[in-house]
Design an enzyme around this catalytic site. Structure first.
Site, mmCIF file in Angstrom:
data_model
loop_
_atom_site.group_PDB
_atom_site.id
_atom_site.type_symbol
_atom_site.label_atom_id
_atom_site.label_comp_id
_atom_site.label_asym_id
_atom_site.label_seq_id
_atom_site.Cartn_x
_atom_site.Cartn_y
_atom_site.Cartn_z
ATOM 1 N N PHE A 106 0.871 -1.230 -0.043
ATOM 2 C CA PHE A 106 0.095 0.066 0.007
ATOM 3 C C PHE A 106 0.892 1.153 0.160
ATOM 4 O O PHE A 106 0.517 2.433 -0.364
ATOM 5 C CB PHE A 106 -0.881 0.061 1.131
ATOM 6 C CG PHE A 106 -0.257 0.416 2.556
ATOM 7 C CD1 PHE A 106 -0.383 1.740 3.080
ATOM 8 C CD2 PHE A 106 0.433 -0.263 3.345
ATOM 9 C CE1 PHE A 106 0.198 2.100 4.240
ATOM 10 C CE2 PHE A 106 0.737 -0.236 4.397
ATOM 11 C CZ PHE A 106 0.733 1.181 4.744
ATOM 12 N N LYS A 107 2.008 1.064 0.486
ATOM 13 C CA LYS A 107 2.957 2.521 0.243
ATOM 14 C C LYS A 107 3.402 3.052 -0.897
ATOM 15 O O LYS A 107 4.094 4.164 -0.859
ATOM 16 C CB LYS A 107 4.042 2.256 1.661
ATOM 17 C CG LYS A 107 3.592 1.820 2.820
ATOM 18 C CD LYS A 107 4.591 1.502 3.907
ATOM 19 C CE LYS A 107 4.277 1.253 5.245
ATOM 20 N NZ LYS A 107 4.797 0.699 6.397
#
Length: 435
Positions: A106-107
Site C-alpha cells: 500500500f505504501k
C-alpha cells in the site's frame, strides 16, 4: 497553505519546507492549518469517477494552493498507474487490495507521490540535492526505494532492523543500487526510527546535507494515502453498499489510518473506523484507558506493524483536539497474537478461498468480530501474501505463487551497510557521504 507542528513550538512552514524538512524544528509532525471539505457534487458523482480523477480532486484540496494544478495532475496520474479494487470475501466483508503497485504494497502511492513532489520543489525552488532518510519495518523501505529509484537530485538511505524483515521485502531495497543505500541496523524498527529523528535534529548533520524523511512522518508520504479511502467509498457506493460503511485499517505507525481520518474530516462518509493491531497494542490500550504509554516493539508475523511508539498518534491526537472521547467515539481497536493471525488466515482460506497476508488478517478478523447488524466492512489488504511466502505457505498448506515483479527482486545481489543503533556511529557515516 501553512503547516504547524504538533508540538506547537516551531514556526509555521510552507508545504515546500514541510516536505523537504520532514520534521519540524521542535521534533513535532507537520499538520495543515486547514482541511478543506470536498463539495457535495464530488460525492454525488464519485461512483462514476476513475481512481486517477478521484485522487486528483483530493490532491487539489490538499496541495492545490502550493502546486501548479497542471503539474499536480501530471504528478497524480504518474503515481497512479494501477488500480486498487474492492474484492468480496464474505457477505458483509470486503478487501481493499492495496498491493497492485510496483512493490505490491500500500505504501507505493505515498512513496511515488512524495518522490515526484520533492522533485517538483527541487526544480521550482532551485534546491540542491536532497537526502532522504527512511526507517522501515518492512514495506516502507521497498516502496520508498522503488518510488525514488533513479530520481535526479535525491539520494535515499533505507534503515531497517537486521533479521526482522522478510527475505522478499529485504531484496526489494537492498538490490537496487544507484541512488538507494540500504543500512542494516543491529536493533528493532524503533531504533531505526530513533536514528532518523535524531539525524533531523542534529545541526552539524543538517549543515552538511539537506535531510528529509519518506516515512509517514512526512506530510507528502501519508496524505496521498487518503486517495485509497475515497476510491474504496466510490466502489462500495457503486455496489449500493456505502450507507453503513466501516473501514478497518491494519496499523503500525498509523500513517495509513491517519490519512483515512483526514479523508473523513474532508467529508468522506465512513461511519466509523477500526485500527487493527498485532501484539503491539499501544493504541489499543490508549483507546481503553485514555493513557498513551509507548513501549518497546514486539516482533510478530505481521512485521510491518511492529511499532511500539507510532509516530502518527501525535497527528490523530492533534486532529481531535487531544480528546480521548472524540477519538474513541470514531475509532475502535483490536489486537491479535501470532497464534490468532495463523488461525484466522487458515480459516479464511479454507472457508472463502481468499489468501490473506499477516497484516490484512488482523483487519479481516477485526471486522469479523466487530461488525454490527446492517454494517458492511472493508479492510485494507496492505501487501501481497507472496511477500510473506514462507509464513503464508506454512499456515494455509498450499503454495502462494510469486508474481514476476517480486521474483525479479529475489535475483539481485544484496548490498547493505551494517550499522549499530548508536546515533554517533550513524552520524559519523553520514558525515562521510556526499552532501
Amino acid at each position: 497553505m501553512k503547516y504547524y507542528s504538533t508540538n506547537r513550538k516551531a514556526p509555521l512552514a510552507s508545504l515546500q519546507k514541510a516536505v523537504v524538512k520532514g520534521l519540524a524544528e521542535d521534533r513535532g509532525l507537520y499538520m495543515p492549518e486547514r482541511i478543506h471539505k470536498m463539495p457535495k457534487e464530488f460525492f454525488d458523482n464519485i461512483q462514476d469517477m476513475s481512481f486517477r480523477d478521484i485522487a486528483y480532486n483530493v490532491a487539489s484540496a490538499f496541495f492545490g494552493e502550493d502546486v501548479d494544478l497542471d503539474a499536480l495532475q501530471e504528478l497524480v496520474f504518474d503515481t497512479l498507474s494501477f488500480d486498487c479494487p474492492v474484492v468480496k470475501v464474505t457477505d458483509h466483508i470486503y478487501s481493499l487490495e492495496l498491493f497492485h503497485g510496483p512493490t505490491l504494497a500500500f505504501k507505493d502511492v505515498g512513496a511515488r507521490f512524495m518522490a515526484r513532489l520533492l522533485q517538483y520543489f527541487i526544480k521550482t525552488e532551485g534546491k540542491s540535492r536532497v537526502n532522504v532518510l527512511v526507517a522501515t519495518s518492512g514495506d516502507t523501505g521497498s516502496a520508498v526505494a522503488n518510488g525514488f529509484l533513479g530520481v535526479d537530485g535525491i539520494h535515499v538511505y533505507v534503515l531497517y532492523p537486521k533479521g526482522k524483515v522478510s527475505a522478499i521485502q529485504e531484496s526489494q531495497f537492498t538490490t537496487l543500487g544507484k541512488n538507494i543505500t540500504a543500512i542494516e541496523v543491529d536493533g528493532v524498527f524503533d531504533d531505526c526510527q530513533a536514528l532518523v529523528k535524531s539525524a533531523f535534529m542534529d545541526s552539524e548533520l543538517n549543515a552538511h546535507m539537506n535531510l528529509t524523511s519518506a516515512n509517514s512522518i512526512n506530510v507528502a508520504r501519508f496524505l496521498p494515502q487518503a486517495f485509497y479511502y475515497f476510491h474504496a467509498y466510490a466502489q462500495m457506493k457503486k455496489k449500493g453498499l456505502a450507507d453503513e460503511l466501516v473501514m478497518c485499517v491494519p496499523s503500525g505507525n498509523f500513517g495509513n489510518i491517519c490519512a483515512a481520518l483526514f479523508g473523513h474530516e474532508m467529508g468522506l462518509p465512513i461511519k466509523r473506523f477500526i485500527a487493527a493491531n498485532n501484539a503491539n497494542d499501544v493504541f489499543f490500550n490508549y483507546l481503553q484507558t485514555g493513557v498513551y504509554e509507548p513501549k518497546p516493539s514486539l516482533q510478530t508475523l505481521a512485521n510491518a506493524m511492529d511499532v511500539g511508539d507510532p509516530s502518527n498518534f501525535a497527528r490523530i491526537y492533534d486532529l481531535y483536539g487531544q480528546s480521548h472521547e472524540r477519538i474513541s467515539s470514531l475509532i475502535s481497536g483490536a489486537t491479535y497474537s501470532d497464534e490468532q493471525i495463523c488461525e484466522t488466515m487458515k480459516h479464511c482460506y479454507e472457508e472463502t478461498g481468499y489468501i490473506l497476508d499477516p497484516h490484512g488478517t488482523c483487519g479481516y478478523r477485526a471486522l469479523q468480530e466487530n461488525l454490527l447488524p446492517g454494517e458492511t466492512g472493508v479492510f485494507c489488504e496492505t501487501a501481497h501474501p507472496a511477500k510473506f511466502k514462507e509464513t503464508v505457505d506454512a499456515i494455509i498448506g498450499t503454495e502462494v505463487s510469486i508474481p514476476d515483479r517480486l521474483a525479479a527482486f529475489m535475483q539481485g545481489e544484496k548490498k547493505s551497510i551494517p550499522m549499530s543503533k548508536d546515533f554517533n556511529d550513524f552520524k559519523a557515516y553520514l558525515l562521510q557521504q556526499e552532501p
